[in-house]
Enzyme design. Structure first.
Site, mmCIF file in Angstrom:
data_model
loop_
_atom_site.group_PDB
_atom_site.id
_atom_site.type_symbol
_atom_site.label_atom_id
_atom_site.label_comp_id
_atom_site.label_asym_id
_atom_site.label_seq_id
_atom_site.Cartn_x
_atom_site.Cartn_y
_atom_site.Cartn_z
ATOM 1 N N ASP A 406 -4.749 -8.498 7.457
ATOM 2 C CA ASP A 406 -4.566 -8.306 6.017
ATOM 3 C C ASP A 406 -4.209 -6.864 5.690
ATOM 4 O O ASP A 406 -4.700 -5.929 6.319
ATOM 5 C CB ASP A 406 -5.873 -8.691 5.306
ATOM 6 C CG ASP A 406 -5.782 -8.571 3.798
ATOM 7 O OD1 ASP A 406 -4.955 -9.295 3.205
ATOM 8 O OD2 ASP A 406 -6.524 -7.754 3.218
ATOM 9 N N GLU A 459 0.409 -9.000 7.668
ATOM 10 C CA GLU A 459 0.796 -9.060 6.256
ATOM 11 C C GLU A 459 1.237 -7.642 5.890
ATOM 12 O O GLU A 459 0.425 -6.784 5.549
ATOM 13 C CB GLU A 459 -0.381 -9.491 5.375
ATOM 14 C CG GLU A 459 0.043 -9.710 3.924
ATOM 15 C CD GLU A 459 -0.972 -9.253 2.899
ATOM 16 O OE1 GLU A 459 -0.774 -9.558 1.721
ATOM 17 O OE2 GLU A 459 -1.944 -8.564 3.254
#
Length: 736
Positions: A406, A459
């Site tokens: 993330d 990401e």
């Protein structure tokens, strides 16, 4: 016969006594326990609230210790040597306990562990730090270890000592910053924390950063845990490394476990989730962060227990059971991993031992500007070790097949969400966070070396060069690749959703938003994500982003999915979007499953969209042209990418050795009759294998009859032409 020798007090020296009482002693084992001295052996115990303490041995020795006040009990026994096995008999007001003396034992952590920790290279850190039930010097108990280099003293407290750590002061293991104590006679299920004396003398109670199990939030104690799970997924683990991920079918169903079926445990989810994903044909499931987090509304993205699966749904072994069942069903398991930041809760990692430890010591580098959290200090070897080992932990201990990392962009840039004056350039004057780059490279290289078949997915929302390039390959910017296996294509997601949000009459002015992705499609190994981030915070669900009436919205939704599944790159779809849920996702109640239930008056339209997703996955997995050459420019060619006035996109996907696939999308609300498209001349006939306008999906059922035979008429750079009927707001797939 019990021997009761004459004893005299052996008081704890005043300075040691003061430091033990203040919880600032680094070497309690050097004072407490049994020590040869002039005139015999000195026994010292610190047992607050005890009325009597005695030393006993199997040979019959029983000697009462003198009460020296403040819970200290001492005696000098006229013995030649320390008894090899002795116990303390501790009498309280209502009970008497016989226990081994923790302070008679050698350190339970080995020199190799300490060396690797000091080097920042302990790849199985969770086996060295934390709480571990074990046998040490023939005694059953639990070893507690914690890294707290700035602490003046550390005690372990828990249910086993009524949350009073006076009897369980830990010892410092030299310059490593590690504190250790083996506590006899306690085991699994005990709650515990570390009581840390800060440099200023104040005290703080902290959960264990390496705890492998926690209490269920909002409670936040750590739990002594040992896994007893036996895996049954050997065949899966052998298969997953057989082919590189970027050359394999990879279709992902993204799930927030607590809300997929609210109220279900890990084991109950194991009875339903594998069957549902298998039925829909996805190859993988991706779990929003599972690591323990105090606030459910963060969806797991503000982690406090990096080594503990959330207790909301069951035990760590229950979570292993769920993963095992998914593997047995042939489904890969990906997990969101959050090494970018952590929350400021005063019982967790923030200023863990009284000073910045896991976070950067520079306040400008420590505070995350967007989320009110703290950023890790990637330049500190122990912190980097904590995170690299954590990535390995999930893949080795829980058999996770891949980590979606993330917020990588927030890690890579020193000026991320910061204005001028709010950040300091790196040593070369640049904005790149060199420490974060080195950490990500180390994490990826280590994971791929140690875990066959694993995949890491970034990401990353910028144009950072080489996210999925190997770490040893230097790019134009002078950096080695970050070493990820795949990267979320945020550009494609934003562009294509923007195109789809426009009324069809205006789409011709945004045609390039659907074709621009092919300019950079092979710069990285991409995943096309329609994730949870796109269906919350007022962004609306996928179907609700579409213009027009309800029929048109659903038709747009189906056509878009058909386009997405055919586009180069892997696919990811968040739960609820597979049946065109109209409402935004809420973690409070999860997907609107009632939309699929006729008993509640549900329309067949939602079941039709789910049927389409099932068919997309089935056709996708059966067609190597759609996944075998996702990262190879030779795997794609436009038939027409410039039909802006028609809102039509047509392209071919090519397999390495096999039949191509033709995808045609008509994003206008009108039927296009006799639409001519150029095709290769070595194919005698084409067959429509998927049409998002089919009646069973909820469409108008405008289809093309087989066979579709080419004509010798050059079009779109090809020597032959086929003529199709293009349904409105639909995608059609054809194969030879």
């Amino acid at each position: 016969m019990t021997r009761r020798p004459t004893t005299t007090p052996a008081p704890v020296p005043p300075d040691d006594r003061t430091r033990l009482l203040a919880a600032t002693h680094h070497t309690p084992h050097g004072v407490l326990g049994a020590h040869p001295t002039h005139g015999g052996v000195a026994f010292r115990a610190w047992r607050p609230y005890a009325q009597h303490v005695a030393v006993t041995t199997p040979e019959g020795l029983h000697a009462e210790l003198h009460d020296d006040g403040d819970g200290f009990f001492t005696a000098l026994l006229q013995l030649r040597e320390v008894p090899p096995a002795y116990e303390l008999e501790v009498t309280y007001a209502d009970t008497t306990q016989r226990i081994a003396d923790a302070y008679a034992l050698l350190p339970s952590l080995g020199d190799l562990d300490l060396h690797l920790i000091a080097e920042g290279r302990h790849e199985q850190l969770w086996k060295a730090l934390g709480a571990h039930p074990m046998e040490h010097q023939g005694i059953r108990g639990t070893r507690f270890t914690v890294w707290a280099p700035n602490a003046q003293g550390v005690r372990v407290v828990g249910t086993f000592n009524y949350w009073d750590g006076a009897a369980h002061s830990m010892r410092s293991l030299g310059s490593s910053g590690i504190w250790e104590l083996f506590v006899p006679d306690i085991g699994e299920g005990e709650l515990y924390k570390f009581e840390i004396t800060r440099p200023d003398g104040s005290k703080t109670m902290r959960a264990d950063p390496l705890a492998t199990r926690t209490e269920e939030p909002p409670a936040n104690s750590s739990v002594v845990h040992a896994s007893h799970y036996t895996w049954d997924d050997d065949s899966w683990l052998e298969r997953r490394a057989a082919r590189p991920v970027h050359e394999s079918p990879f279709s992902v169903y993204e799930v927030h476990l607590p809300s997929w079926r609210p109220g279900l445990t890990y084991r109950q989810l194991a009875d339903q989730l594998p069957a549902y994903i298998t039925d829909l044909g996805f190859t993988h499931v991706e779990l929003l962060p599972v690591a323990e987090h105090p606030f459910g509304g963060s969806w797991g993205y503000q982690v406090t227990g990096f080594y503990a699966p959330t207790a909301r749904l069951g035990s760590p072994d229950d979570f292993k059971y769920l993963i095992d069942k998914l593997h047995q069903a042939g489904i890969g398991v990906l997990m969101d991993w959050v090494p970018a930041h952590f929350p400021r809760d005063d019982w967790a990692l923030a200023e863990f031992d009284g000073r910045p430890l896991y976070e950067h010591e520079d306040p400008l580098r420590a505070a995350h500007p967007d989320w009110g959290t703290l950023e890790f200090d990637y330049g500190r070897k122990e912190v980097r070790n904590f995170l690299v080992a954590n990535a390995l932990y999930w893949c080795q201990e829980f058999h996770i097949d891949g980590l979606r990392v993330d917020a990588v962009a927030s890690m890579l840039y020193l000026d991320y969400s910061r204005e001028d004056g709010e950040w300091t350039p790196n040593q070369f004057g640049g904005r790149e966070n060199l420490d974060a780059v080195a950490f990500l490279q180390e994490m990826n290289a280590t994971l791929y070396r140690e875990v066959p078949g694993v995949v890491t997915i970034a990401e990353e929302s910028t144009a950072w060069d080489g996210v999925t390039r190997a770490t040893h390959h230097i790019g134009p910017g002078g950096f080695g690749g970050l070493g990820f296996g795949l990267k979320w294509n945020m550009g494609w997601m934003h562009d294509s959703l923007d195109y789809m949000s426009h009324e069809p009459v205006h789409r011709k002015f945004h045609h390039n938003e659907m074709t621009f992705s092919m300019v950079y499609a092979y710069s990285e190994n991409y995943v096309l994500p329609i994730s949870h981030d796109e269906v919350v915070h007022g962004k609306r669900s996928l179907v609700s982003k579409m213009p027009g009436d309800w029929w048109q919205q659903r038709a747009n939704h189906r056509a878009y999915l058909g386009f997405m599944w055919a586009h180069p790159g892997k696919q990811l779809l968040f739960m609820g979007q597979e049946f065109a849920q109209g409402a935004e996702w809420s973690e409070a109640h999860g997907p609107d499953w009632w939309l699929l239930d006729p008993a509640y008056g549900a329309e067949p339209d939602h079941r039709g969209v789910r049927e389409l997703v099932r068919e997309l996955n089935t056709r996708y997995r059966a067609a190597p042209a759609l996944w075998e050459r996702d990262t190879d420019p030779a795997g794609f060619s436009w038939v027409t990418g410039d039909a802006a006035e028609d809102n039509v996109f047509a392209f071919l996907r090519h397999a390495a050795d096999g039949a191509p696939l033709l995808s045609v999308s008509n994003f206008s609300p009108v039927v296009r009759h006799a639409y001519r498209l150029g095709v290769p001349d070595d194919i005698p006939a084409w067959h429509e294998i998927l049409n998002t306008d089919a009646a069973r999906y909820g469409g108008g059922d405008i289809t093309n009859r087989d066979p579709i035979k080419p004509e010798a008429d050059p079009t779109h750079g090809h020597p032959t032409t086929i003529t199709l009927t293009l349904p409105p707001l639909a995608t059609v797939w054809l194969r030879p």
